[in-house]
Design an enzyme around this catalytic site. Structure first.
Site, PDB file in Angstrom:
ATOM      1  N   HIS A  60       0.821  -1.202   0.000  1.00  0.00           N
ATOM      2  CA  HIS A  60       0.000   0.000   0.000  1.00  0.00           C
ATOM      3  C   HIS A  60       0.863   1.263   0.000  1.00  0.00           C
ATOM      4  O   HIS A  60       1.961   1.276   0.559  1.00  0.00           O
ATOM      5  CB  HIS A  60      -0.898   0.016   1.242  1.00  0.00           C
ATOM      6  CG  HIS A  60      -1.817  -1.160   1.335  1.00  0.00           C
ATOM      7  ND1 HIS A  60      -2.300  -1.638   2.536  1.00  0.00           N
ATOM      8  CD2 HIS A  60      -2.341  -1.970   0.362  1.00  0.00           C
ATOM      9  CE1 HIS A  60      -3.090  -2.692   2.308  1.00  0.00           C
ATOM     10  NE2 HIS A  60      -3.122  -2.906   1.004  1.00  0.00           N
ATOM     11  N   LYS A  70       5.208   6.372   7.618  1.00  0.00           N
ATOM     12  CA  LYS A  70       4.814   5.406   8.641  1.00  0.00           C
ATOM     13  C   LYS A  70       6.009   5.012   9.501  1.00  0.00           C
ATOM     14  O   LYS A  70       7.122   4.864   9.005  1.00  0.00           O
ATOM     15  CB  LYS A  70       4.233   4.143   7.998  1.00  0.00           C
ATOM     16  CG  LYS A  70       2.965   4.376   7.187  1.00  0.00           C
ATOM     17  CD  LYS A  70       2.518   3.106   6.469  1.00  0.00           C
ATOM     18  CE  LYS A  70       1.274   3.350   5.638  1.00  0.00           C
ATOM     19  NZ  LYS A  70       0.877   2.149   4.872  1.00  0.00           N
ATOM     20  N   TYR A 130       1.416   0.855  13.765  1.00  0.00           N
ATOM     21  CA  TYR A 130       2.119   1.872  12.988  1.00  0.00           C
ATOM     22  C   TYR A 130       1.526   3.257  13.182  1.00  0.00           C
ATOM     23  O   TYR A 130       0.318   3.442  13.267  1.00  0.00           O
ATOM     24  CB  TYR A 130       2.236   1.518  11.514  1.00  0.00           C
ATOM     25  CG  TYR A 130       1.075   0.879  10.816  1.00  0.00           C
ATOM     26  CD1 TYR A 130       0.334   1.575   9.875  1.00  0.00           C
ATOM     27  CD2 TYR A 130       0.748  -0.454  11.057  1.00  0.00           C
ATOM     28  CE1 TYR A 130      -0.702   0.969   9.189  1.00  0.00           C
ATOM     29  CE2 TYR A 130      -0.298  -1.067  10.379  1.00  0.00           C
ATOM     30  CZ  TYR A 130      -1.020  -0.350   9.447  1.00  0.00           C
ATOM     31  OH  TYR A 130      -2.058  -0.952   8.785  1.00  0.00           O
ATOM     32  N   ASP A 167      -6.393  -6.398  -2.041  1.00  0.00           N
ATOM     33  CA  ASP A 167      -5.025  -6.715  -2.432  1.00  0.00           C
ATOM     34  C   ASP A 167      -4.982  -7.771  -3.532  1.00  0.00           C
ATOM     35  O   ASP A 167      -4.131  -7.710  -4.434  1.00  0.00           O
ATOM     36  CB  ASP A 167      -4.219  -7.181  -1.218  1.00  0.00           C
ATOM     37  CG  ASP A 167      -3.986  -6.062  -0.218  1.00  0.00           C
ATOM     38  OD1 ASP A 167      -4.096  -4.886  -0.605  1.00  0.00           O
ATOM     39  OD2 ASP A 167      -3.704  -6.357   0.957  1.00  0.00           O
TER      40      ASP A 167
END
Length: 205
Positions: A60, A70, A130, A167
């Protein structure tokens, strides 16, 4: 913090303090991160995901600007964390790096805007946390198929990977490029430079 071969990617190894009670560590320090990156992480969202063995999440990324930086760690279990350079024009475009994140070493990775991110769970249960520089915005979110043959990511041999519907139906890197949906390397660098300049002036990054 150790810079990896892809520009904008760092591996973070915390110092752990162990005694009879257990362990203690600073798993995130905004000032130490800023020393390496050039600006602090403008924390806007924190995510937590728990995955079963063989689950693959990603790859992503988000449109730049503003993208989504991130800071990723795995407090329980273990994952193979994979980062892909999605930035067209980058000297490492299409290259990937992998870092094992787990509840023993407590390593983390910092991933700059314009890089793609995904991971595979290596244990029966793996928790990934995250910190993100921007909130989730579906209209800016992109995905590339984690099994894209051109990326040729060396995922662990854990049987058939378990993917989300999103995905599993994601395009390849080549298809995204043909549609003009990949981040531009120069745009990403200018955006990062603007964050660095704000940090130098003392304004919020």
């Amino acid at each position: 913090m150790r810079a990896l071969s892809i520009e904008g990617l760092w591996e973070v190894t915390p110092q752990q303090h162990l005694d009879a009670r257990g362990r203690f560590m600073e798993w995130y320090r905004f000032d130490r991160l800023a020393e390496s990156v050039g600006h602090p992480l403008d924390l806007r969202q924190a995510n937590l995901a728990v995955s079963s063995l063989g689950v693959v999440r990603g790859i992503h990324f988000a449109d730049v600007p503003p993208g989504q930086a991130k800071f990723v760690t795995c407090p329980a279990g273990a994952v193979l964390d994979v980062i892909v350079d999605m930035r067209e024009g980058s000297p490492t475009f299409g290259r990937w790096e992998a870092v094992r994140l787990d509840g023993d070493t407590r390593k983390a990775v910092y991933i700059s805007e314009g890089l793609g991110h995904g991971y595979c769970a290596l244990t029966e249960s793996a928790t990934v946390a995250y910190l993100c520089s921007a909130v989730y915005a579906p209209e800016r979110e992109r995905a590339v198929h984690p099994m894209d043959p051109d990326l040729d990511i060396d995922w662990p041999a854990l049987g058939e990977p378990l993917l989300s519907e999103r995905d599993a139906g994601a395009p390849t890197l080549k298809q995204l490029g043909q549609e003009g949906l990949l981040p531009d390397y120069d745009v990403c660098r200018r955006f990062t430079a603007s964050l660095d300049a704000k940090a130098v002036k003392g304004a919020p990054a």
